[in-house]
Design an enzyme around this catalytic site. Sequence first.
Site, mmCIF file in Angstrom:
data_model
loop_
_atom_site.group_PDB
_atom_site.id
_atom_site.type_symbol
_atom_site.label_atom_id
_atom_site.label_comp_id
_atom_site.label_asym_id
_atom_site.label_seq_id
_atom_site.Cartn_x
_atom_site.Cartn_y
_atom_site.Cartn_z
ATOM 1 N NE ARG A 89 -10.185 1.356 -14.715
ATOM 2 C CZ ARG A 89 -9.843 2.639 -14.590
ATOM 3 N NH1 ARG A 89 -10.528 3.581 -15.177
ATOM 4 N NH2 ARG A 89 -8.805 2.970 -13.851
ATOM 5 N NE ARG A 128 -2.683 9.316 -8.782
ATOM 6 C CZ ARG A 128 -3.194 8.663 -9.822
ATOM 7 N NH1 ARG A 128 -3.173 9.195 -11.019
ATOM 8 N NH2 ARG A 128 -3.718 7.453 -9.678
ATOM 9 N NE ARG A 146 -5.963 2.265 -8.537
ATOM 10 C CZ ARG A 146 -5.244 3.333 -8.158
ATOM 11 N NH1 ARG A 146 -4.866 3.454 -6.895
ATOM 12 N NH2 ARG A 146 -4.913 4.250 -9.028
HETATM 13 N N1 LIG Z 1 -14.669 2.338 -16.495
HETATM 14 C C1 LIG Z 1 -14.696 2.038 -15.190
HETATM 15 N N2 LIG Z 1 -15.334 0.907 -14.775
HETATM 16 C C2 LIG Z 1 -15.377 0.586 -13.489
HETATM 17 N N3 LIG Z 1 -14.807 1.308 -12.517
HETATM 18 C C3 LIG Z 1 -14.153 2.426 -12.863
HETATM 19 C C4 LIG Z 1 -14.082 2.865 -14.222
HETATM 20 N N4 LIG Z 1 -13.388 4.026 -14.269
HETATM 21 C C5 LIG Z 1 -13.024 4.310 -13.009
HETATM 22 N N5 LIG Z 1 -13.493 3.359 -12.155
HETATM 23 C C6 LIG Z 1 -13.282 3.316 -10.687
HETATM 24 O O1 LIG Z 1 -12.601 4.494 -10.268
HETATM 25 C C7 LIG Z 1 -11.278 4.195 -9.768
HETATM 26 C C8 LIG Z 1 -10.301 5.302 -10.137
HETATM 27 O O2 LIG Z 1 -10.293 5.494 -11.543
HETATM 28 P P1 LIG Z 1 -9.082 6.284 -12.254
HETATM 29 O O3 LIG Z 1 -8.869 7.589 -11.614
HETATM 30 O O4 LIG Z 1 -9.322 6.239 -13.728
HETATM 31 O O5 LIG Z 1 -7.914 5.307 -11.832
HETATM 32 P P2 LIG Z 1 -6.429 5.065 -12.166
HETATM 33 O O6 LIG Z 1 -5.623 6.237 -11.714
HETATM 34 O O7 LIG Z 1 -6.213 3.859 -11.314
HETATM 35 O O8 LIG Z 1 -6.322 4.786 -13.623
HETATM 36 C C9 LIG Z 1 -10.971 2.807 -10.354
HETATM 37 O O9 LIG Z 1 -10.025 2.101 -9.595
HETATM 38 C C10 LIG Z 1 -12.370 2.159 -10.318
HETATM 39 O O10 LIG Z 1 -12.722 1.745 -9.020
#
Ligand SMILES: Nc1ncnc2c1ncn2[C@@H]1O[C@H](COP(=O)(O)OP(=O)(O)O)[C@@H](O)[C@H]1O
Length: 190
Positions: A89, A128, A146
Amino acid sequence: MINIVLFGKPGAGKGTQAEFLKEKYNLIHLSTGDIFRFNMKNDTALGKEAKGYIDNGELVPDSVTIKMLQDEVEKNMDSKGFLFDGFPRTIPQANALDEFLKTKNWEVTATIALEADDNVLVERILERGKTSGRVDDQDAEKIRNRYEEYNEKTAPLMDFYRAQNKFHAVNGIGSIAEITERLSAVIDTL
Ligand SMILES: Nc1ncnc2c1ncn2[C@@H]1O[C@H](COP(=O)(O)OP(=O)(O)O)[C@@H](O)[C@H]1O
């Protein structure tokens, strides 16, 4: 060995599609979001460390996330390939992934982005949030955060993978089955 990075904004449907693709192509699905949520639910040291960031819609620091991801890959060394969902990310995460895979004589095969309009995505996340129990899904300001994190830190990855000729995009609007078909059409060319 086939290693696919599923890419897309929050709410784009990465997790939903990964559930189908992992069965179809026999891949290990690694969702950093799911791994963090599992750790938060079980109140582990990692979960405690990540919670403040996640609940506010901020990214967890790279050092923590990279180490966690590497540990998960190491646990699944006999797999036919990985489906990375929510990782990398940031550019440092992408570089770390390339270097780490290289130590195994592997590489990222392709990155596939699920594209959708922001308005549609925010609606999906709020919907959701009514059932997911995710704090970060229930508050418009955290969702906005986000998106800011995505635009600032994650969007540059598109050029990173384009420069390696590894970037593909599919339309993320449609039925779940239609979108699985679009993703499969790309994977079948790899
Ligand atoms: N690769 C990553 N680097 C940093 N933080 C992460 C990463 N993956 C997930 N997170 C953390 O977990 C949260 C939820 O991730 P995820 O379920 O993938 O989110 P979304 O539904 O927003 O795509 C992110 O908003 C972040 O805080």
